[in-house]
Design an enzyme around this catalytic site. Structure first.
Site, PDB file in Angstrom:
ATOM      1  N   ASP B   9       0.875  -1.249  -0.067  1.00 16.29           N
ATOM      2  CA  ASP B   9       0.065  -0.062   0.060  1.00 16.29           C
ATOM      3  C   ASP B   9       0.904   1.345   0.032  1.00 16.29           C
ATOM      4  OD1 ASP B   9      -2.082   1.480   0.260  1.00 16.29           O
ATOM      5  OD2 ASP B   9      -2.791   0.997   2.306  1.00 16.29           O
ATOM      6  N   ASP B 103      -2.837   2.334  -5.990  1.00 13.39           N
ATOM      7  CA  ASP B 103      -1.686   2.443  -5.153  1.00 13.39           C
ATOM      8  C   ASP B 103      -1.853   1.297  -4.104  1.00 13.39           C
ATOM      9  OD1 ASP B 103      -4.125   3.306  -4.004  1.00 13.39           O
ATOM     10  OD2 ASP B 103      -3.354   4.675  -2.873  1.00 13.39           O
ATOM     11  N   GLU B 104      -2.325   0.134  -4.637  1.00 18.28           N
ATOM     12  CA  GLU B 104      -2.500  -0.824  -3.548  1.00 18.28           C
ATOM     13  C   GLU B 104      -2.615  -2.273  -4.368  1.00 18.28           C
ATOM     14  OE1 GLU B 104      -5.916  -1.798  -0.418  1.00 18.28           O
ATOM     15  OE2 GLU B 104      -5.988   0.030  -1.366  1.00 18.28           O
TER      16      GLU B 104
END
Lengths: 369, 354
Positions: B9, B103-104
């Protein structure tokens, strides 16, 4: 104010049917109610969800006071259901409440005024058709399973009803399989072909009203609504505003591989093989060779089923995959002993018919397996 | 078989990229979002969080809390291309990557032979590579399944690593607040709290039949999560689950008629987008309403896709009728029960299945 008495057995059936239309989750409180209206010796019960409306008619043998009121449908039905079979039920409005009593049981229900109860607006101009109930029931039963449920293509969430001189046809499809049934109807008075789409719920409710007897059902077809009446009911449904897909185009004509088999046997081998098909997608492989059909299934655990049956077939080998539920649905609505499959290749649809009745046809698209 | 899952993350992803590309922003409270008075922040950095600024907060409220806040316009193209760069780093170590957003991502490294098969060392290595090649920090969680890995990546945030090794799962769960379970929101956790269930340890005291009795379909899911069980494979279904469109009014609306007009506009847009995507069976439709107080309500029904259905949904929203409406959204949820492999009777009508 409304006040009437009748035998439980007179009330229970129409009340059950009318309550069936009432949706559990309602936008307007009054829609979870059933409308009771008494005029002279007639009691009318009405339930609606704004898309379909059902009115049940009961003739009262006891003198009654005219009036109109609405009461909670489910509670009223539960009360009537819970009373002994031979009960006499009295319903009486008492200002804003409605008292339902029978013998030594008494229930006081809330009510909402009849004026708040919405009625589906009915088209004023319509054409009228008269169809034997048994025939109409057959047309619906043969095809309704193929209706889509919640498709973006909203015109698939219903059934195409087509009336042409002397003939009625129903067609339903979810885009992957299709069912079509036609029946000759003596003296069907229509000048030209008419096609409408009756929504799914309308079809399911309508089907519950059909007795399958000799009696006819009157169909009134307006531009936006369909109304169907029998001696006991008057049912109205909105029509789906849309264009039903061109089904004639997808009924295969070029199939060269004709297979005939015993319906019950095929049903049981499909169900047997399906035990080890993917639980979600239900794919099975049909491997056809002269005189033989092998049905194979496997699942993500790599377990495998293979079932072989003798069929009446002469021709080249063919391997084709299907959703087994689509095949079983068809075998369940066919009533004849023998069924006929017409296939051509692994990417083309199968045409399935009752060997003795080609007025009803089913088309199933394959699955690539 | 014991799986090894890493959840990566990025720390304040958008804001971190703004700081990376605009050095003058570094060390200052930075947020990314629209510039309008009613815009909502997409994200903000830790400096800004010290002032009580949070993502999804209206820009104006954030400015009140932190007058020195710098709100940068979003540069999605940059965020997307950097995200691809990060994914290419993941792909050096495993093919089993499931991105959740820009983003993960989850990585299944069960079969990895890197670092002697140590998922912990591999996670540290990936973090270091992202930092040196991309210039931002990420946090990582390592565990035996997706659910625990996701909780773990949040544990030592930012720029941290946390491992829930199989031997420690039981101790970890005893004190783990149920709110940490992905899928348990505020409302659900309040309901659980009212039943004296605050931690997974509390939840473990409940038998499966009782959980099903109280929570229905969620019962088996709660039972599994309480015990650290999650069998979902990395890779996900890859299927599109829903499509929606929303609109934030320039001024809050109280007038139902104005809202219905907006629903009509949204409906036309939604139909347009659905038509472009091709058709697929639907499971239901939903309406999202955000009120002036920011309270958000989503109403979902298995009704057909018609304008009327959405208008009915709007009428269903009985509560808060008096309150102003800030945002309206409508959408559909797809039914993914029909496989791709199923051929269609009218393929031209659904050639682009979603």
């Amino acid at each position: 104010m409304i006040h009437f008495s009748l035998a439980r057995e007179q009330l229970i059936k129409p009340l059950q049917l009318v309550s069936g239309v009432v949706e559990k989750r309602q936008t307007l409180p009054v829609l979870s109610n059933v409308l009771l209206e008494v005029e002279a010796t007639e009691l009318l019960l009405t339930g609606t969800d704004l898309e379909v409306e059902l009115v049940g008619r009961v003739t009262l043998s006891e003198p009654a006071e005219a009036g109109a009121i609405t009461v909670p449908a489910k509670k009223f039905l539960d009360i009537v259901r819970s009373l002994p079979d031979d009960s006499i039920i009295t319903v009486k409005q008492d200002s804003e409440r409605v008292i339902v009593s029978s013998g030594r049981s008494k229930f006081t229900l809330t009510s909402l005024p009849a004026v708040e109860f919405p009625s589906i607006e009915k088209s004023s101009d319509h054409e009228e058709y008269s169809i034997p109930q048994a025939q109409f029931g057959h047309l619906i039963n043969a095809t309704s399973f193929a209706m889509a449920q919640q498709d973006v293509r909203y015109y698939l969430n219903g059934m195409s009803l087509e009336l042409s001189p002397g003939m009625v046809r129903t067609v339903a499809t979810d885009g992957h399989r299709l069912a079509m049934s036609s029946r000759q109807v003596e003296g069907l008075n229509t000048a030209e072909k008419k096609q409408v789409i009756v929504p799914r719920k309308g079809i399911l409710e309508l089907n519950r009203l059909l007795t399958g007897g000799e009696e006819t059902i009157q169909i009134y077809l307006g531009s936006t609504h369909l109304r169907a009446t029998t001696s006991d009911f008057s049912f109205t449904t909105k029509l789906v505003d849309g264009k039903f897909p061109d089904y004639e185009r997808v009924i295969p004509r070029g199939g060269d591989k004709e297979v005939v088999g015993d319906r019950q046997t095929l049903k049981s081998i499909f169900s047997r093989a399906a035990i080890l098909s993917n639980e979600k997608y239900r794919g099975v492989r049909l491997i056809l060779s002269s005189g033989n059909l092998i049905v194979k299934a496997n699942n993500p655990e790599q377990e495998e089923a293979e079932v072989t049956v003798e069929v009446d077939y002469e021709g080249p080998e063919l391997e084709v995959g299907f959703n087994v539920n689509y095949l079983l649905d068809v075998l369940n609505v066919i009533s004849g002993e023998q069924v006929k499959f017409i296939l051509s290749d692994a990417n083309s649809s199968a045409l399935i018919t009752d060997f003795d009745d080609d007025a009803t046809a089913f088309v199933v698209m394959p699955m690539r397996l | 078989m014991q799986r090894k899952i890493i959840h990566i993350d990025c720390d304040c992803y958008y804001a971190a990229l703004e700081e990376r590309d605009f050095p003058h922003l570094r060390g200052k409270p930075v947020a990314v979002g629209g510039q309008g008075p009613r815009s909502v922040l997409a994200t903000c950095n830790y400096e800004a969080r010290k002032f009580g600024v949070r993502s999804a907060m209206p820009g104006r409220m954030a400015k009140n809390r932190c007058p020195s806040l710098i709100v940068q316009p979003a540069r999605f193209e940059v965020y997307r291309s950097v995200s691809e760069q990060i994914r290419s780093i993941f792909s050096r170590y495993t093919e089993l990557v499931e991105p959740l957003s820009l983003d993960e991502a989850y990585l299944d490294v069960t079969d990895s032979t890197w670092f002697g098969g140590s998922a912990t060392l591999l996670a540290e290595h990936i973090r270091a590579e992202i930092f040196s090649e991309v210039g931002i920090t990420v946090s990582a969680g390592v565990a035996g399944n997706k659910y625990l890995a996701k909780i773990a990546s949040d544990w030592n945030k930012p720029n941290g690593l946390f491992i829930v090794s199989p031997a420690k799962v039981d101790d970890f769960l005893v004190t783990l607040p149920v709110r940490k379970i992905s899928g348990i929101g505020q409302k659900f956790s309040e309901k659980l709290a009212s039943m004296n269930i605050n931690t997974c340890g509390d939840l473990q005291q409940w038998s499966l039949p009782r959980l099903v009795e109280f929570f229905g379909k969620s019962g088996p899911w709660l039972y599994q999560r309480a015990r650290g069980v999650d069998d979902r494979p990395v890779g996900g279904s890859g299927e599109r689950k829903s499509l929606s469109i929303e609109h934030t009014f320039s001024q809050d609306r109280v007038n139902a008629q104005q809202c219905e007009q907006e629903i009509l506009r949204l409906y036309e847009k939604l139909r347009e987008r659905l038509n472009k995507k091709g058709s697929a069976p639907l499971k239901g439709i939903f309406l999202k309403v955000r009120y002036s107080s920011f309270k958000t309500q989503t109403i979902e029904r298995n009704w057909g896709l018609t304008l009327e259905s959405f208008q009915r949904l709007f009428q269903v929203r009985a509560e808060n009728v008096e309150e102003g409406i800030r945002l309206l959204g409508i959408g559909v949820r797809f039914d993914n029960s029909v496989p791709e492999a199923q051929l269609s009777l009218w393929p031209q009508e659904d050639s682009n299945r979603i």
